[in-house]
Design a protein around this motif. Structure first.
Motif, PDB file in Angstrom:
ATOM      1  N   ILE A   1       5.670  34.918  -3.305  1.00  0.00           N
ATOM      2  CA  ILE A   1       6.075  36.322  -3.339  1.00  0.00           C
ATOM      3  C   ILE A   1       7.602  36.412  -3.349  1.00  0.00           C
ATOM      4  O   ILE A   1       8.275  35.786  -2.530  1.00  0.00           O
ATOM      5  CB  ILE A   1       5.497  37.102  -2.136  1.00  0.00           C
ATOM      6  CG1 ILE A   1       3.958  37.071  -2.152  1.00  0.00           C
ATOM      7  CG2 ILE A   1       6.019  38.535  -2.099  1.00  0.00           C
ATOM      8  CD1 ILE A   1       3.298  37.738  -3.331  1.00  0.00           C
TER       9      ILE A   1
ATOM     10  N   TRP B   1      -3.678  31.032  -7.499  1.00  0.00           N
ATOM     11  CA  TRP B   1      -4.588  32.070  -7.994  1.00  0.00           C
ATOM     12  C   TRP B   1      -5.293  31.508  -9.228  1.00  0.00           C
ATOM     13  O   TRP B   1      -4.679  31.316 -10.268  1.00  0.00           O
ATOM     14  CB  TRP B   1      -3.768  33.296  -8.366  1.00  0.00           C
ATOM     15  CG  TRP B   1      -4.520  34.570  -8.493  1.00  0.00           C
ATOM     16  CD1 TRP B   1      -5.359  34.933  -9.508  1.00  0.00           C
ATOM     17  CD2 TRP B   1      -4.488  35.673  -7.594  1.00  0.00           C
ATOM     18  NE1 TRP B   1      -5.844  36.193  -9.298  1.00  0.00           N
ATOM     19  CE2 TRP B   1      -5.317  36.670  -8.117  1.00  0.00           C
ATOM     20  CE3 TRP B   1      -3.813  35.904  -6.400  1.00  0.00           C
ATOM     21  CZ2 TRP B   1      -5.501  37.884  -7.486  1.00  0.00           C
ATOM     22  CZ3 TRP B   1      -4.007  37.117  -5.774  1.00  0.00           C
ATOM     23  CH2 TRP B   1      -4.847  38.094  -6.306  1.00  0.00           C
TER      24      TRP B   1
ATOM     25  N   PHE C   1       2.375  30.812  -7.248  1.00  0.00           N
ATOM     26  CA  PHE C   1       3.577  31.625  -7.082  1.00  0.00           C
ATOM     27  C   PHE C   1       3.878  31.862  -5.623  1.00  0.00           C
ATOM     28  O   PHE C   1       3.025  31.708  -4.753  1.00  0.00           O
ATOM     29  CB  PHE C   1       3.423  32.968  -7.821  1.00  0.00           C
ATOM     30  CG  PHE C   1       2.245  33.800  -7.391  1.00  0.00           C
ATOM     31  CD1 PHE C   1       2.352  34.708  -6.344  1.00  0.00           C
ATOM     32  CD2 PHE C   1       1.022  33.688  -8.043  1.00  0.00           C
ATOM     33  CE1 PHE C   1       1.279  35.476  -5.948  1.00  0.00           C
ATOM     34  CE2 PHE C   1      -0.065  34.461  -7.653  1.00  0.00           C
ATOM     35  CZ  PHE C   1       0.063  35.355  -6.608  1.00  0.00           C
TER      36      PHE C   1
ATOM     37  N   ARG D   1       0.836  45.490 -16.489  1.00  0.00           N
ATOM     38  CA  ARG D   1       1.092  45.254 -15.065  1.00  0.00           C
ATOM     39  C   ARG D   1      -0.257  45.118 -14.378  1.00  0.00           C
ATOM     40  O   ARG D   1      -1.169  45.902 -14.622  1.00  0.00           O
ATOM     41  CB  ARG D   1       1.854  46.409 -14.440  1.00  0.00           C
ATOM     42  CG  ARG D   1       1.906  46.303 -12.897  1.00  0.00           C
ATOM     43  CD  ARG D   1       2.605  47.457 -12.253  1.00  0.00           C
ATOM     44  NE  ARG D   1       4.028  47.258 -12.479  1.00  0.00           N
ATOM     45  CZ  ARG D   1       4.892  48.235 -12.664  1.00  0.00           C
ATOM     46  NH1 ARG D   1       4.505  49.483 -12.657  1.00  0.00           N
ATOM     47  NH2 ARG D   1       6.168  47.973 -12.842  1.00  0.00           N
TER      48      ARG D   1
ATOM     49  N   THR E   1      -2.124  44.910 -10.610  1.00  0.00           N
ATOM     50  CA  THR E   1      -2.053  45.115  -9.169  1.00  0.00           C
ATOM     51  C   THR E   1      -3.358  44.608  -8.573  1.00  0.00           C
ATOM     52  O   THR E   1      -4.438  44.902  -9.091  1.00  0.00           O
ATOM     53  CB  THR E   1      -1.874  46.609  -8.835  1.00  0.00           C
ATOM     54  OG1 THR E   1      -0.698  47.082  -9.482  1.00  0.00           O
ATOM     55  CG2 THR E   1      -1.754  46.831  -7.343  1.00  0.00           C
TER      56      THR E   1
ATOM     57  N   ASN F   1      -2.477  30.003 -11.664  1.00  0.00           N
ATOM     58  CA  ASN F   1      -1.070  30.354 -11.496  1.00  0.00           C
ATOM     59  C   ASN F   1      -0.713  30.150 -10.035  1.00  0.00           C
ATOM     60  O   ASN F   1      -1.448  30.574  -9.144  1.00  0.00           O
ATOM     61  CB  ASN F   1      -0.812  31.810 -11.893  1.00  0.00           C
ATOM     62  CG  ASN F   1      -0.802  31.991 -13.395  1.00  0.00           C
ATOM     63  OD1 ASN F   1      -0.108  31.296 -14.112  1.00  0.00           O
ATOM     64  ND2 ASN F   1      -1.579  32.947 -13.878  1.00  0.00           N
TER      65      ASN F   1
ATOM     66  N   THR G   1       8.180  37.488 -11.533  1.00  0.00           N
ATOM     67  CA  THR G   1       8.362  37.521 -10.086  1.00  0.00           C
ATOM     68  C   THR G   1       7.251  38.396  -9.534  1.00  0.00           C
ATOM     69  O   THR G   1       7.112  39.554  -9.931  1.00  0.00           O
ATOM     70  CB  THR G   1       9.744  38.094  -9.706  1.00  0.00           C
ATOM     71  OG1 THR G   1      10.753  37.273 -10.311  1.00  0.00           O
ATOM     72  CG2 THR G   1       9.935  38.101  -8.199  1.00  0.00           C
ATOM     73  N   VAL G   2       6.451  37.825  -8.664  1.00  0.00           N
ATOM     74  CA  VAL G   2       5.332  38.537  -8.069  1.00  0.00           C
ATOM     75  C   VAL G   2       5.829  39.231  -6.802  1.00  0.00           C
ATOM     76  O   VAL G   2       6.548  38.635  -6.003  1.00  0.00           O
ATOM     77  CB  VAL G   2       4.167  37.578  -7.748  1.00  0.00           C
ATOM     78  CG1 VAL G   2       2.991  38.322  -7.146  1.00  0.00           C
ATOM     79  CG2 VAL G   2       3.742  36.808  -9.001  1.00  0.00           C
ATOM     80  N   HIS G   3       5.448  40.497  -6.649  1.00  0.00           N
ATOM     81  CA  HIS G   3       5.868  41.284  -5.490  1.00  0.00           C
ATOM     82  C   HIS G   3       4.652  41.687  -4.670  1.00  0.00           C
ATOM     83  O   HIS G   3       3.544  41.770  -5.187  1.00  0.00           O
ATOM     84  CB  HIS G   3       6.598  42.554  -5.953  1.00  0.00           C
ATOM     85  CG  HIS G   3       7.822  42.259  -6.755  1.00  0.00           C
ATOM     86  ND1 HIS G   3       9.025  41.913  -6.179  1.00  0.00           N
ATOM     87  CD2 HIS G   3       8.029  42.234  -8.093  1.00  0.00           C
ATOM     88  CE1 HIS G   3       9.912  41.687  -7.127  1.00  0.00           C
ATOM     89  NE2 HIS G   3       9.338  41.883  -8.303  1.00  0.00           N
TER      90      HIS G   3
ATOM     91  N   ILE H   1      -0.561  43.071  -4.309  1.00  0.00           N
ATOM     92  CA  ILE H   1       0.220  42.129  -5.095  1.00  0.00           C
ATOM     93  C   ILE H   1       0.420  42.739  -6.471  1.00  0.00           C
ATOM     94  O   ILE H   1      -0.542  43.228  -7.086  1.00  0.00           O
ATOM     95  CB  ILE H   1      -0.500  40.778  -5.211  1.00  0.00           C
ATOM     96  CG1 ILE H   1      -0.521  40.097  -3.845  1.00  0.00           C
ATOM     97  CG2 ILE H   1       0.158  39.896  -6.259  1.00  0.00           C
ATOM     98  CD1 ILE H   1      -1.277  38.798  -3.828  1.00  0.00           C
ATOM     99  N   GLU H   2       1.659  42.719  -6.964  1.00  0.00           N
ATOM    100  CA  GLU H   2       1.961  43.283  -8.280  1.00  0.00           C
ATOM    101  C   GLU H   2       2.697  42.245  -9.115  1.00  0.00           C
ATOM    102  O   GLU H   2       3.623  41.598  -8.631  1.00  0.00           O
ATOM    103  CB  GLU H   2       2.832  44.527  -8.155  1.00  0.00           C
ATOM    104  CG  GLU H   2       2.144  45.656  -7.437  1.00  0.00           C
ATOM    105  CD  GLU H   2       3.016  46.899  -7.327  1.00  0.00           C
ATOM    106  OE1 GLU H   2       4.205  46.854  -7.686  1.00  0.00           O
ATOM    107  OE2 GLU H   2       2.491  47.915  -6.871  1.00  0.00           O
ATOM    108  N   VAL H   3       2.273  42.121 -10.374  1.00  0.00           N
ATOM    109  CA  VAL H   3       2.946  41.216 -11.306  1.00  0.00           C
ATOM    110  C   VAL H   3       2.952  41.857 -12.690  1.00  0.00           C
ATOM    111  O   VAL H   3       1.987  42.507 -13.088  1.00  0.00           O
ATOM    112  CB  VAL H   3       2.292  39.814 -11.344  1.00  0.00           C
ATOM    113  CG1 VAL H   3       0.856  39.874 -11.810  1.00  0.00           C
ATOM    114  CG2 VAL H   3       3.098  38.850 -12.187  1.00  0.00           C
TER     115      VAL H   3
END
Length: 120
Positions: free
Chosen positions: A66, A50, A64, A99, A101, A62, A83-85, A91-93
């Motif tokens: 998931i 990203w 990463f 935060r 999204t 960055n 930790t990216v979810h 995508i949330e970090v």
């Protein structure tokens, strides 16, 4: 949902308030107001690269996966672990003070950042 692509900044909401809450000085806020940032995303399954490209040749990248902790960097250069979810195609970090999204809506990348703290 596939995130791969190159996305040009179009608009923002509450830019000044958000930047003030992050503690940026007014001259930096003013300078950044007219930046036309280009975000480039490369996705390979759960792996992402990203990158954000700023005027004047500055870039931030960055990488990463998931669900796995990784080293990340803020646009101000601060390094942190996160930790990216991904949930529901979003995508949330969690950055140190906010935060973020991100999701694809149509053919656009929509990013929403919310501060952790109020006041300031």
């Amino acid at each position: 949902m596939a995130f791969s692509g190159k996305y040009e900044f179009e608009s923002d909401k509450n830019y000044d308030e958000f930047m003030k809450r992050l503690g940026l000085p007014s001259d930096a806020i003013e300078k950044g107001r007219n930046f036309k940032i280009v975000t480039e995303v490369q996705q390979d399954g759960q792996n992402f690269t990203w990158s954000q490209h700023y005027p004047g040749g500055h870039s931030m990248t960055n990488k990463f996966t998931i669900g796995k902790e990784c080293d990340m960097e803020t646009m101000g250069g601060k390094k942190f672990k996160a930790t990216v979810h991904m949930e529901g195609g979003k995508i949330e970090v969690e950055f140190p003070n906010y935060r973020q999204t991100s999701e694809i809506v149509g053919d656009k990348l929509v990013e929403v950042s919310v501060c952790w703290f109020l006041g300031r």
